[in-house]
Write an enzyme that holds these catalytic residues in place. Sequence first.
Site, short mmCIF file in Angstrom:
data_model
loop_
_atom_site.label_atom_id
_atom_site.label_comp_id
_atom_site.label_asym_id
_atom_site.label_seq_id
_atom_site.Cartn_x
_atom_site.Cartn_y
_atom_site.Cartn_z
N PHE A 74 -3.55 -38.48 -19.06
CA PHE A 74 -2.50 -38.59 -19.93
C PHE A 74 -2.79 -38.62 -21.33
CE2 PHE A 74 -0.94 -41.53 -16.44
CZ PHE A 74 0.28 -41.03 -16.17
N THR B 154 3.57 -30.63 -20.22
CA THR B 154 4.82 -30.71 -20.72
C THR B 154 5.53 -29.39 -20.76
OG1 THR B 154 5.93 -30.69 -22.65
CG2 THR B 154 3.83 -29.80 -23.02
N ASP B 155 7.04 -29.47 -20.46
CA ASP B 155 7.71 -28.15 -20.35
C ASP B 155 7.61 -27.29 -21.58
OD1 ASP B 155 9.27 -29.83 -21.66
OD2 ASP B 155 10.89 -29.59 -20.59
N GLU B 156 7.18 -27.95 -22.80
CA GLU B 156 7.04 -27.40 -24.12
C GLU B 156 6.28 -26.13 -24.04
OE1 GLU B 156 7.06 -29.73 -27.57
OE2 GLU B 156 8.38 -31.19 -26.65
N TYR C 258 1.52 -28.95 -31.26
CA TYR C 258 1.68 -29.60 -30.16
C TYR C 258 1.63 -28.98 -28.83
CZ TYR C 258 3.06 -32.62 -26.09
OH TYR C 258 3.34 -33.34 -24.87
N SER D 76 -1.33 -26.72 -28.31
CA SER D 76 -2.51 -27.21 -27.91
C SER D 76 -2.37 -27.91 -26.32
CB SER D 76 -2.96 -28.62 -28.61
OG SER D 76 -1.79 -29.85 -28.34
N LYS D 77 -1.16 -28.18 -25.75
CA LYS D 77 -1.11 -28.68 -24.45
C LYS D 77 -1.26 -27.27 -23.50
CE LYS D 77 -0.13 -32.08 -22.67
NZ LYS D 77 -1.02 -33.22 -22.44
P1 NAD Z 1 1.64 -41.40 -26.07
O1 NAD Z 1 1.64 -40.74 -27.49
O2 NAD Z 1 2.67 -42.65 -25.99
O3 NAD Z 1 0.22 -42.05 -25.49
C1 NAD Z 1 -0.78 -41.43 -25.60
C2 NAD Z 1 -2.06 -42.29 -25.27
O4 NAD Z 1 -3.34 -41.60 -25.41
C3 NAD Z 1 -2.20 -43.57 -26.25
O5 NAD Z 1 -2.45 -44.55 -25.50
C4 NAD Z 1 -3.38 -43.03 -27.22
O6 NAD Z 1 -4.08 -44.10 -27.63
C5 NAD Z 1 -4.52 -42.26 -26.14
N1 NAD Z 1 -5.14 -41.38 -26.65
C6 NAD Z 1 -4.68 -40.38 -27.92
N2 NAD Z 1 -5.96 -39.81 -27.87
C7 NAD Z 1 -7.08 -40.27 -27.15
C8 NAD Z 1 -8.30 -39.79 -27.04
N3 NAD Z 1 -8.83 -38.79 -27.70
N4 NAD Z 1 -9.19 -40.31 -26.04
C9 NAD Z 1 -8.72 -41.59 -25.03
N5 NAD Z 1 -7.19 -42.00 -25.44
C10 NAD Z 1 -6.47 -41.19 -26.14
O7 NAD Z 1 1.84 -40.28 -24.98
P2 NAD Z 1 3.09 -40.28 -23.70
O8 NAD Z 1 4.44 -40.18 -24.22
O9 NAD Z 1 2.65 -41.51 -23.05
O10 NAD Z 1 2.42 -38.96 -23.11
C11 NAD Z 1 1.44 -39.15 -22.02
C12 NAD Z 1 1.07 -37.56 -21.49
O11 NAD Z 1 2.44 -36.86 -21.20
C13 NAD Z 1 0.72 -36.77 -22.97
O12 NAD Z 1 -0.49 -35.90 -22.36
C14 NAD Z 1 1.91 -35.84 -23.27
O13 NAD Z 1 1.77 -34.34 -23.65
C15 NAD Z 1 2.65 -35.65 -21.82
N6 NAD Z 1 3.98 -35.77 -21.62
C16 NAD Z 1 4.81 -36.39 -22.41
C17 NAD Z 1 6.04 -36.45 -22.50
C18 NAD Z 1 7.15 -37.42 -23.12
O14 NAD Z 1 8.17 -37.12 -23.23
N7 NAD Z 1 6.58 -38.38 -23.81
C19 NAD Z 1 6.76 -35.29 -21.62
C20 NAD Z 1 5.83 -34.46 -21.21
C21 NAD Z 1 4.45 -34.44 -21.09
O1 TDX Z 2 14.39 -38.16 -35.40
C1 TDX Z 2 14.66 -37.47 -34.81
N1 TDX Z 2 15.82 -36.52 -34.94
C2 TDX Z 2 15.93 -35.44 -34.04
O2 TDX Z 2 17.07 -34.82 -34.09
C3 TDX Z 2 13.57 -36.86 -33.71
C4 TDX Z 2 12.45 -37.86 -33.43
C5 TDX Z 2 13.84 -36.10 -32.69
N2 TDX Z 2 15.18 -35.30 -33.12
C6 TDX Z 2 15.26 -34.00 -32.01
C7 TDX Z 2 14.13 -33.01 -31.92
C8 TDX Z 2 14.22 -32.75 -30.38
O3 TDX Z 2 15.29 -31.60 -30.25
O4 TDX Z 2 15.44 -34.89 -30.63
C9 TDX Z 2 14.89 -33.80 -29.63
C10 TDX Z 2 13.70 -34.73 -29.08
O5 TDX Z 2 12.59 -34.87 -30.02
P1 TDX Z 2 11.34 -35.97 -29.76
O6 TDX Z 2 11.60 -37.20 -29.27
O7 TDX Z 2 10.11 -35.73 -30.73
O8 TDX Z 2 10.91 -35.01 -28.57
P2 TDX Z 2 10.47 -33.45 -28.20
O9 TDX Z 2 9.95 -32.81 -29.54
O10 TDX Z 2 11.36 -32.73 -27.57
O11 TDX Z 2 9.03 -33.58 -27.20
C11 TDX Z 2 8.93 -34.63 -26.12
O12 TDX Z 2 9.04 -34.14 -25.03
C12 TDX Z 2 8.01 -33.34 -24.55
C13 TDX Z 2 7.54 -35.60 -26.44
O13 TDX Z 2 7.57 -35.92 -27.68
C14 TDX Z 2 6.59 -34.60 -25.97
O14 TDX Z 2 5.37 -35.41 -25.85
C15 TDX Z 2 6.77 -33.87 -24.62
O15 TDX Z 2 5.70 -32.97 -24.17
#
Ligand code: NAD
Ligand code: TDX
Length: 361
Positions: free
Chosen positions: A80, A131-133, A156, A159-160
């Site tokens: 993760f 991610t789907d992004e 972002y 990089s993914k």
């Molecule tokens: P998050 O930002 O909440 O957590 C990331 C964690 O990784 C943190 O605990 C941080 O301390 C740790 N971390 C960061 N850099 C590190 C490093 N170099 N070495 C070790 N640990 C490190 O992220 P999340 O929302 O829990 O997402 C987890 C994974 O899922 C990510 O890879 C993200 O790209 C992917 N993802 C997230 C979402 C979403 O909606 N949140 C959607 C699709 C994919």
């Molecule tokens: O303040 C805000 N206002 C707003 O309109 C923020 C923070 C977001 N937004 C919009 C941007 C997006 O269309 O809401 C939507 C969701 O935004 P985020 O929560 O920043 O998510 P998104 O950019 O879609 O990316 C998330 O989903 C895919 C996660 O952050 C990623 O880690 C994941 O890969």
Amino acid sequence: MKTILVTGGAGFIGTNFIRHALVARPDWRIVNLDALTYAGNAANLEDLHARYRFVHGNINDSALVESMLAEEKPRGVVHFAAESHVDRSIVGPLDFVETNVAGTTRLLSACRRWWEETGRPDDFRFLHVSTDEVYGSLGPEGFFTEQTAYDPSSPYSASKAASDHMVRAWHRTYGFPALITNCSNNYGPFQFPEKLIPLMILNIIEEKKLPVYGDGRNVRDWLYVIDHCEALMTVLERGTAGQTYNIGGGAERQNIDVVHQLCDLLDQRLGRGGATTSRRLISFVTDRPGHDRRYAIDASKIHKELGWQPRFSFEQALAATVDWYLAHKPWIESVRSGEYRRWIEVHYGGARGKGTEGQRD
Ligand code: NAD
Ligand code: TDX
């Protein structure tokens, strides 16, 4: 007992995964390697003792990763660890390259070396959480499938995408047993309040402006984090090495509709309405540069091949999420102190934090 190495387990999804998996899989022991960036919070897991070990460290520290692999002999790695916020990647892309691209590559190298040295065990797998992004932006019709060409928009997602290519290369070149999942937007407990849903919940509670980017009609396909965790366990245990699985919640919503729903849920709980409705706090602000218009996942592959589908409805899980934040004020205070507060001040001039005019720039 089967040991699973989790990276980034002190973040949002990792925390939910560890807590859920330790209950759902009594024969798993989990070792969590996390660098504790601003997004990581070891306190999320401090009540866990049995079958859980925390190691504070970076995935870029190959010597540490190698010694952990030798000591723990994991049967699986669930990766993760990442920099995960699109807005941060726009103002500071290099951290994303360092962790998401270089860190993932170093982690793959260390895991592959260990896997080869230990005789390529058949039951070892590496699950890369993506991610789907990576697929870019959809128009009003259609869905992302596992065959959709990569077309990332933000630093972002680029990089993914790069990290996904590395994982695929490690499978094709070295036969390394890696799998990839690409999921849609998660929401639920423990999500850092920079992402849309928790940011809006906290701003509504505190009667601050609700900054909606652009026209608010961008669409995200919302996935409850517990559904996501169940999908990840399914893929780790029964997915085919070398394959990619899309994971989606089947809950497409425009951002403005999500914000309205959060206002209404909190108004019910806080006794607001009429002239005090939280909807009055909505503020349309300058759009995010490169803002993807719509994400929507076709999750039929994981459903047909592995039998997974989401269990929670968006309405049910969004209400549960609101209740979790209302019940966890000390958690919110602890994660919003320090670096997060400084970042908001520097990059948003305090607009979001203080609820002034709500403009980003
Ligand atoms: P998050 O930002 O909440 O957590 C990331 C964690 O990784 C943190 O605990 C941080 O301390 C740790 N971390 C960061 N850099 C590190 C490093 N170099 N070495 C070790 N640990 C490190 O992220 P999340 O929302 O829990 O997402 C987890 C994974 O899922 C990510 O890879 C993200 O790209 C992917 N993802 C997230 C979402 C979403 O909606 N949140 C959607 C699709 C994919
Ligand atoms: O303040 C805000 N206002 C707003 O309109 C923020 C923070 C977001 N937004 C919009 C941007 C997006 O269309 O809401 C939507 C969701 O935004 P985020 O929560 O920043 O998510 P998104 O950019 O879609 O990316 C998330 O989903 C895919 C996660 O952050 C990623 O880690 C994941 O890969």
